[in-house]
Motif scaffolding. Structure first.
Motif, PDB file in Angstrom:
ATOM      1  N   LEU A 113      -5.080  -0.211  -0.676  1.00  0.00           N
ATOM      2  CA  LEU A 113      -5.929   0.348   0.373  1.00  0.00           C
ATOM      3  C   LEU A 113      -6.215   1.829   0.183  1.00  0.00           C
ATOM      4  O   LEU A 113      -7.304   2.304   0.490  1.00  0.00           O
ATOM      5  CB  LEU A 113      -5.266   0.098   1.733  1.00  0.00           C
ATOM      6  N   TYR A 114      -5.237   2.583  -0.335  1.00  0.00           N
ATOM      7  CA  TYR A 114      -5.383   4.043  -0.407  1.00  0.00           C
ATOM      8  C   TYR A 114      -5.828   4.528  -1.786  1.00  0.00           C
ATOM      9  O   TYR A 114      -5.978   5.739  -1.985  1.00  0.00           O
ATOM     10  CB  TYR A 114      -4.064   4.717  -0.044  1.00  0.00           C
ATOM     11  N   LEU A 115      -6.035   3.622  -2.737  1.00  0.00           N
ATOM     12  CA  LEU A 115      -6.367   4.039  -4.111  1.00  0.00           C
ATOM     13  C   LEU A 115      -7.880   4.138  -4.267  1.00  0.00           C
ATOM     14  O   LEU A 115      -8.524   3.388  -4.998  1.00  0.00           O
ATOM     15  CB  LEU A 115      -5.771   3.048  -5.116  1.00  0.00           C
ATOM     16  N   ASN A 116      -8.464   5.073  -3.588  1.00  0.00           N
ATOM     17  CA  ASN A 116      -9.922   5.182  -3.596  1.00  0.00           C
ATOM     18  C   ASN A 116     -10.475   5.908  -4.809  1.00  0.00           C
ATOM     19  O   ASN A 116     -11.678   6.112  -4.910  1.00  0.00           O
ATOM     20  CB  ASN A 116     -10.406   5.879  -2.309  1.00  0.00           C
ATOM     21  N   ARG A 117      -9.606   6.312  -5.766  1.00  0.00           N
ATOM     22  CA  ARG A 117     -10.078   6.911  -7.015  1.00  0.00           C
ATOM     23  C   ARG A 117      -9.761   6.036  -8.222  1.00  0.00           C
ATOM     24  O   ARG A 117     -10.064   6.409  -9.352  1.00  0.00           O
ATOM     25  CB  ARG A 117      -9.452   8.294  -7.207  1.00  0.00           C
ATOM     26  N   GLU A 154      -1.178  -4.812   5.241  1.00  0.00           N
ATOM     27  CA  GLU A 154      -2.438  -4.222   4.818  1.00  0.00           C
ATOM     28  C   GLU A 154      -2.614  -4.380   3.314  1.00  0.00           C
ATOM     29  O   GLU A 154      -1.634  -4.503   2.568  1.00  0.00           O
ATOM     30  CB  GLU A 154      -2.492  -2.749   5.211  1.00  0.00           C
ATOM     31  N   GLY A 165     -10.314  -1.041  -0.290  1.00  0.00           N
ATOM     32  CA  GLY A 165      -9.906   0.331  -0.573  1.00  0.00           C
ATOM     33  C   GLY A 165     -10.275   0.807  -1.962  1.00  0.00           C
ATOM     34  O   GLY A 165     -10.302   2.015  -2.212  1.00  0.00           O
ATOM     35  N   GLN A 201       1.002   5.158  -2.234  1.00  0.00           N
ATOM     36  CA  GLN A 201       0.477   6.222  -1.389  1.00  0.00           C
ATOM     37  C   GLN A 201       0.716   7.613  -1.962  1.00  0.00           C
ATOM     38  O   GLN A 201      -0.145   8.494  -1.848  1.00  0.00           O
ATOM     39  CB  GLN A 201       1.080   6.103   0.018  1.00  0.00           C
ATOM     40  N   GLN A 253      -2.252   8.312  -4.347  1.00  0.00           N
ATOM     41  CA  GLN A 253      -3.530   7.759  -3.907  1.00  0.00           C
ATOM     42  C   GLN A 253      -4.725   8.644  -4.245  1.00  0.00           C
ATOM     43  O   GLN A 253      -5.833   8.148  -4.453  1.00  0.00           O
ATOM     44  CB  GLN A 253      -3.484   7.513  -2.400  1.00  0.00           C
ATOM     45  N   THR A 254      -4.527   9.923  -4.336  1.00  0.00           N
ATOM     46  CA  THR A 254      -5.675  10.821  -4.551  1.00  0.00           C
ATOM     47  C   THR A 254      -5.952  11.092  -6.026  1.00  0.00           C
ATOM     48  O   THR A 254      -6.959  11.738  -6.344  1.00  0.00           O
ATOM     49  CB  THR A 254      -5.433  12.157  -3.838  1.00  0.00           C
ATOM     50  N   ALA A 273       0.822  -1.206   0.000  1.00  0.00           N
ATOM     51  CA  ALA A 273       0.000   0.000   0.000  1.00  0.00           C
ATOM     52  C   ALA A 273       0.860   1.261   0.000  1.00  0.00           C
ATOM     53  O   ALA A 273       0.486   2.269  -0.616  1.00  0.00           O
ATOM     54  CB  ALA A 273      -0.938  -0.013   1.198  1.00  0.00           C
ATOM     55  N   ASP A 274       1.989   1.211   0.655  1.00  0.00           N
ATOM     56  CA  ASP A 274       2.791   2.432   0.740  1.00  0.00           C
ATOM     57  C   ASP A 274       3.442   2.803  -0.589  1.00  0.00           C
ATOM     58  O   ASP A 274       3.808   3.960  -0.807  1.00  0.00           O
ATOM     59  CB  ASP A 274       3.859   2.278   1.824  1.00  0.00           C
TER      60      ASP A 274
END
Length: 969
Positions: free
Chosen positions: A561-565, A557, A589, A531, A534-535, A527-528
């Protein structure tokens, strides 16, 4: 036992009823989900009017279009073996606008073959065997605007071949065998709307004699022929043409151009001809700027001569292609007018220098686009001190041999927007090679030999939006290598040899939307790593890497997880053996993901929670995962209510239940080809109410009633079953087609019929014991009565004649009393008795003798005792006698109770007890004084009305000392 049997019967009824109800539910057409199929065509999922019938081994057109709907607008029937088109072949397709029939074996077009296609605009008959176009072949095509006849062995065109095509605008006749331009021009006389005619690749040697071309013709392509001159067709032959292509012919005489009018030409292409362009311009009226000098021998005048011919006025584009240019010296193009675009492709240039060196100041001030593809450029040196080209926006140096790019190699173009160095051999890119391009937005370095990328390499590109580094040798991304690319939207690193990624590799990419990492050697992601993006990241391509998981539990994790787009994620074809396992909550995510690619991964299992976080998913493919995935777990798609396309082709699926697909309420395309499905659940079909494309090809369908839901879907218009009429059944012997399997039996509940056949038999077996206990003797009596009636009817013609006065029924244990007391007394009184041992006929059955004895006697005297009650034959005799009583409605039974029988003993013999309750009996008195009265009463009872003509009740009175249990009947 009876209760148990009844329970089983009710259970069987319930089971059959449930089965019948289930079958009815399967066969009922679900609202909004009817299915249909076509024998040899596929309907495009995104365009219901577009059909493709490609590589279907079709030999006639009826096999392709026979079952297509009338609203078909585009039809492609290519790569088949169709040899002819019969009249009216497409009459049932009046809405057809585009018809493509290339790569067949068409050799004959029957007149009227296209009748009824009033709306057809484009017709493609290329790559066939047409040798001629018969009159009337194109009748019925008044609105046709494009006709493609390329690559046919056409040798000539009939005069009226295109007469029925008044609105034809584009006619392509390339690579045919046409050799007479005059006949071609004559066949075009009626095409008043024709704008483009292409005759490249034929055998034309001259353009005359010719009646002239349609005035509307603006584009004429005559490349790759054998033309030696352009005259012969009259001076006005080419007067209306604006775009004339005569490249790659045998033109060498420039004087022939003097005899035709070419003043209106916008462009004249003559590449590949041994023609002096300067002489041509001198003797003809071709506008200087309309001549494309590409591919022409320039002689001693060279490029300088070209520039002088063009005059001083600015040009939009200067084409200097394929002129065998080896070098451009300083001022080589100084005589040329200023141009906005310069194309030097296809020459043999080994160096360009700093570009501005061979251009004049006016040219440098306006040049916007420079192309030098397909040359021999070997290196790009430093141009820090070179003259600037302030307007240059695009520089294309692809398809060269550039090995190194020096410092400030592009300093001459400070406002460059697009730089293409792809498909070279760039192995060295100076860290400051691109530092002078602050306005660059697109950089292509793909298909080179780059191994290292440095922070300084892209430090001077703050506006870069697209960076393509595909197919290089990049093994490591150093921390912060892209940190200065804050506006980068697309980064393509596919096809390199990256093994490991770190979070610092993508630091600074605050606007990155598309990241391509496919075809690398990446074995681990976390995930990192993502990161920093991610946005903004929307597309992530990890296809063909080395991702693998050996357990279903993640140790860290989830990687996304952080790739919400993120909207597109590609993970297909992981090497060397595929992804195999998808860990639990692997996609957590990805709340905005719309397309997920997991094909070619040989998945062994998919956990039920694999896709729980993908509520926005529209497209999912698990295709080509047939190495053991088997069946999907129930509920695996439970949260994918917005899924539109599900591709499970060759995924090793055996069954698909409602628990797996039930929640896909918006699914439109379902691809299940090459699986092990033997049936497709009808309940699943009913749940997929929006389905309009279903692919079941090469599935071993069982052709059982479980597939019966397919038939109600035929001949409708919502869901297409791909090649429905070619789906075969998995059976031994000759192939059986699914559409030929009779579904009649599916409408009949065989179990219900078996139940209806067996239930009466079971009820009969259950009733037999009751009948045996209740009516055994009655049935047996009637059977023997019928038999006796048939056998002895002639002996009893007179019903009032009796041979005996009484038939004596007694037990052998009481035979002494009967023979010593009863018989002497009654026969002594003149009565004739029937006795077993004396009067039964030899050779007859006992029952026949009993029945005959009873019916041949006026009365039956039953001598009752305990032994009599226990005797089966005695019971039969009294039973038969009682049946006669009811049959003839006369008192024919006389009961003599030889000894006292208590009520408790008599109750065990219910038949005898019933008779004694209805009939008065005579009791044998042990006292000698009372015996005389007994005999008198018995004689009177036997004689009855026969003795004196009075009613027998007057003669038969009860013993005053005896109690009768019931009145005489």
């Amino acid at each position: 036992m009876q209760d148990s049997a009844m329970e089983q019967g009710h259970g069987s009824l319930a089971q059959h009823g449930t089965a019948l109800l289930a079958l009815m539910l399967v066969l009922v057409r679900a609202p909004g989900v009817p299915a249909y199929g076509f024998r040899n065509c596929l309907q495009a999922p995104d365009d219901p009017g577009h059909f493709r019938c490609i590589q279907r081994f079709l030999s006639n057109m009826a096999g392709a279009v026979g079952d297509l709907p009338a609203n078909t607008t585009v039809l492609e029937v290519a790569h088949n073996t169709i040899a002819c088109l019969l009249p009216g072949a497409f009459t049932h397709l009046p809405a057809l606008r585009s018809l493509h029939l290339p790569f067949n074996q068409l050799c004959d077009l029957a007149p009227g073959a296209f009748v009824g296609l009033q709306a057809l605009q484009s017709l493609n008959l290329s790559h066939n065997q047409l040798q001629t176009l018969p009159a009337g072949a194109f009748t019925g095509l008044p609105n046709l605007t494009e006709l493609v006849l390329n690559t046919n062995p056409l040798r000539m065109l009939p005069v009226d071949a295109f007469g029925p095509l008044p609105n034809l605008r584009r006619l392509l006749l390339c690579s045919c065998h046409l050799c007479d331009f005059g006949t071609i021009a004559q066949s075009l006389q009626g095409l008043t709307a024709l704008q483009e005619l292409s005759l490249c690749g034929n055998r034309l040697r001259a353009l005359g004699p010719s009646p002239g071309l349609p005035p509307s013709l603006a584009v004429l392509r005559l490349c790759n022929n054998s033309l030696v001159a352009v005259d012969g067709g009259g001076r006005a032959l080419l007067a209306g043409v604006r775009d004339l292509d005569l490249s790659y012919n045998n033109l060498s005489d420039a004087d022939s151009f003097a005899r035709v009018s070419l003043a209106h030409l916008s462009i004249l292409r003559l590449a590949g001809n041994q023609l002096d362009p300067f002489q041509l311009l001198a003797v003809s009226n071709v506008p200087n700027r309309s001549l494309d000098f590409s591919g022409l021998p320039l002689g001693a005048k060279g490029v300088h001569g070209v520039c002088r011919c063009l005059g001083p006025a600015p040009l939009t584009q200067l084409l200097l292609q394929h002129l065998e240019l080896h070098m451009l010296h300083n001022g080589s193009l100084a005589a040329c007018p200023p141009m906005r675009a310069l194309d030097l492709s296809g020459n043999r240039l080994r160096a360009l220098g700093c570009v501005g060196e061979f251009l004049s100041a006016p040219q440098r001030a306006v040049l916007e686009n420079l192309t030098a593809e397909h040359n021999l450029l070997a290196g790009l040196g430093s141009c820090l001190q070179a003259m600037r080209l302030p307007m240059l926006r695009e520089l294309n140096l692809s398809y060269n041999r550039v090995l190194s790019v020096g410092r400030g190699a592009f300093a001459f173009a400070p406002n460059l927007r697009a730089l293409r160095l792809n498909i070279n051999t760039v192995a060295f890119l100076h860290r400051q090679a691109l530092g002078t391009l602050p306005g660059l937005t697109e950089l292509r370095l793909d298909n080179n030999l780059l191994t290292d990328l440095y922070i300084e390499s892209f430090a001077g590109l703050p506006r870069l939006e697209t960076l393509n580094l595909r197919n290089n040798r990049v093994a490591v991304l150093f921390p912060g290598v892209f940190k200065h690319l804050g506006h980068l939207r697309t980064l393509d690193l596919g096809g390199n040899i990256l093994r490991r990624l770190t979070p610092a590799a993508f630091h600074g990419l605050g606007s990155l939307a598309r990241l391509y990492l496919d075809g690398n050697h990446i074995a681990h992601i976390s995930a990192d790593i993502f990161q920093p993006v991610q946005t903004t990241l929307e597309v992530l391509d990890l296809k063909g890497n080395r991702l693998q998981y050996i357990t279903a539990q993640l140790t860290h994790e989830p990687p996304f997880l952080y790739l919400n787009r993120l909207t597109d994620l590609k993970l297909q074809a992981q090497q060397p053996y595929g992804l195999k396992l998808i860990p639990h909550h692997f996609f957590r995510g990805l709340t905005a993901l719309q397309a997920l690619y997991l094909a070619q991964n040989k998945l062994l299992s998919v956990p039920p929670d694999a896709f729980d976080d993908l509520a926005q998913l529209r497209y999912l493919t698990l295709a080509d995962s047939s190495n053991g995935m088997w069946d999907l777990p129930p509920g695996v798609f439970k949260n994918l209510s917005r899924l539109r396309v599900l591709d499970l082709e060759n995924a090793g699926v055996h069954t698909l239940s409602l628990e797996v697909l039930g929640n896909l309420t918006q699914l439109e395309e379902l691809r299940l080809a090459k699986n092990e499905l033997r049936t497709f659940n009808g309940s699943v079909a009913r749940a997929l109410r929006t389905l309009h494309y279903l692919d079941l090809r090469k599935c071993p369908l069982s052709c059982a009633c479980a597939d019966a839901w397919l038939w109600p879907w035929l001949n409708s218009s919502h869901a297409q079953v791909v090649y429905l009429y070619n789906l075969t059944c998995a059976r031994r012997g000759p192939p059986t087609y699914l559409h030929g399997f009779s579904a009649t039996v599916c409408f009949l509940d065989v179990g219900l019929y078996l139940f209806a056949a067996t239930a009466p038999a079971l009820l009969l077996f259950m009733a037999l014991p009751v009948l045996y206990l209740r009516a055994y003797w009655r049935l047996r009596y009637h059977c023997f009565l019928l038999r006796s009636w048939v056998n002895e009817r002639w002996q009893r013609a007179d019903e009032g004649h009796y041979r005996y006065d009484a038939f004596v029924s007694y037990n052998s244990a009481d035979e002494a009393w009967v023979l010593q007391d009863l018989v002497p007394q009654l026969e002594g009184a003149g009565l004739c008795l029937c006795l077993h041992h004396r009067d039964f006929r030899l050779g007859r059955s006992i029952v026949d003798n009993i029945v005959d004895g009873i019916y041949s006697s006026r009365k039956t005297v039953c001598v009752l005792s305990r032994r009599y009650l226990r005797s089966e034959w005695c019971s039969l005799e009294i039973q038969l006698a009682s049946y006669r009583l009811f049959d003839e409605l006369r008192d024919v039974l006389v009961l003599v109770l030889l000894e006292d029988v208590p009520e408790r003993e008599l109750s065990a013999y219910h038949r005898m007890r019933k008779v004694m309750l209805r009939k008065t009996y005579i009791h044998w008195p042990p006292e000698p004084a009372a015996q005389s009265l007994f005999w008198a009463q018995l004689c009177c009872a036997v004689r009855g009305s026969h003795a004196d003509g009075k009613d027998e009740e007057l003669c038969c009175f009860d013993d005053p000392g005896t109690e009768g249990p019931g009145p005489s009947s």
